[in-house]
Design an enzyme around this catalytic site. Structure first.
Site, PDB file in Angstrom:
ATOM      1  N   PRO A   1      40.017  34.481  -2.155  1.00  5.47           N
ATOM      2  CA  PRO A   1      39.281  35.025  -3.299  1.00  5.47           C
ATOM      3  C   PRO A   1      38.368  33.987  -3.949  1.00  5.47           C
ATOM      4  O   PRO A   1      38.813  32.913  -4.336  1.00  5.47           O
ATOM      5  CB  PRO A   1      40.389  35.439  -4.274  1.00  5.47           C
ATOM      6  CG  PRO A   1      41.652  35.380  -3.506  1.00  5.47           C
ATOM      7  CD  PRO A   1      41.446  34.408  -2.408  1.00  5.47           C
ATOM      8  N   GLU A   2      37.105  34.302  -4.010  1.00  9.61           N
ATOM      9  CA  GLU A   2      36.150  33.525  -4.804  1.00  9.61           C
ATOM     10  C   GLU A   2      35.603  34.487  -5.854  1.00  9.61           C
ATOM     11  O   GLU A   2      36.196  35.537  -6.092  1.00  9.61           O
ATOM     12  CB  GLU A   2      35.045  32.944  -3.919  1.00  9.61           C
ATOM     13  CG  GLU A   2      35.576  31.938  -2.907  1.00  9.61           C
ATOM     14  CD  GLU A   2      34.480  31.309  -2.039  1.00  9.61           C
ATOM     15  OE1 GLU A   2      33.328  31.227  -2.502  1.00  9.61           O
ATOM     16  OE2 GLU A   2      34.788  30.920  -0.908  1.00  9.61           O
TER      17      GLU A   2
END
Length: 278
Positions: free
Chosen positions: A2-3
């Site tokens: 996750p960014e």
DNA sequence: AAGTAGACTTGTTAAG
DNA sequence: TTCCAACAAGTCTACT
């Protein structure tokens, strides 16, 4: 992993689910999932509180409470926030369960246990104290090309432009994947010294970064078959299909056909095309 | 004081 | 087929 776009996707899923709910109970079954404060403090700060909003700064999720605190979540590599019913089977690697007042639950799962949750005091602007060091958010905070250029330069002498993009105190939200994609789109080599970046190049990087992050949010984030990112309902995102360089070492550059190369920059696996990125 | 390196962690993959 | 070393990642801490 996750960014910013993945965290934003989760945030959008959680807003209607959490807003207005009250916390009935909290259970922590894995010590490391809550490591900045004693578990009883974490639980006491949440129990009975009403959830008023879900925000994001960089890769941090911020769940506002009707108190001077906020629940802060970082998913790191493999963390997931999932909405559930108490009747649903408890998935493996579920570390925190928050029971709400409507027979539903927010669950925190994380196989690699890099992620964490904590309750933190907020300042007058409702920013959690632990997040005060973060730079402006890469999509929410407006910044001019010249301001971005100054941020990249940032007094840096020997560090690379990729290191500058990954520095969360400069700009919050850009991780390894989107840094590689933005530098490719802007035609800038990741190993270039930050100090050597010209104004026009900084403008190109910012434009590419914004465009790619927004497109990734629209596609509900990037998911790989072997990696854990899914949204709050357990569904993968669709942006991985559109990656130009990340995870494509050895494959043809979509622009020139040359083989995409992989090296290490700023201690991160880095993908680029030597012909398209100068 | 900018910058680097190590620690943290574990499921998956590559190598042999 | 089995085992193990290498790898992936973001942030914080410690040191140069």
């Amino acid at each position: 992993m996750p960014e910013l776009p993945e965290v934003e996707t989760v945030r959008r899923d959680l807003v209607p689910f959490l807003t207005g709910r009250t916390v009935h109970a909290v259970s922590v079954s894995r010590d490391r999932a809550v490591r900045r404060q004693p578990h009883p403090d974490f639980i006491a700060a949440l129990r009975g509180r009403r959830l008023t909003d879900v925000r994001r700064h960089g890769k941090f999720l911020i769940v506002d409470l009707d108190s001077d605190d906020a629940l802060v979540v970082h998913l790191r590599m493999s963390g997931q926030l999932r909405v559930a019913s108490p009747r649903d089977d408890l998935a493996k690697h579920t570390h925190v369960v928050i029971d709400l007042d409507n027979e539903s639950q927010l669950r925190f799962l994380d196989p690699r246990t890099f992620g964490e949750m904590f309750v933190d005091e907020v300042d007058a602007g409702r920013r959690p104290l632990a997040l005060r060091g973060l730079g402006p958010d890469a999509v929410n905070d407006k910044l001019s090309a010249s301001a971005f250029h100054q941020m990249i330069l940032g007094g840096r002498t020997t560090s690379t432009v990729k290191a500058a993009l990954l520095d969360q105190t400069t700009l919050a939200g850009v991780g390894n994947l989107y840094a590689d994609e933005a530098l490719f789109a802007a035609g800038v080599h990741p190993k270039r010294l930050a100090a050597s970046i010209m104004g026009a190049e900084a403008a190109a990087i910012l434009k590419a970064l914004r465009r790619i992050l927004l497109a990734a949010i629209k596609a509900r984030g990037s998911s790989f078959p072997d990696e854990g990112y899914v949204d709050a309902y357990g569904k993968p995102g669709g942006f991985a299909l559109r990656h130009q360089v990340y995870g494509r070492a050895g494959q043809a550059c979509p622009r020139c056909g040359n083989a995409i190369e992989k090296t290490v920059v700023a201690q991160r696996g880095t993908h680029f095309c030597r012909r398209c990125q100068a």
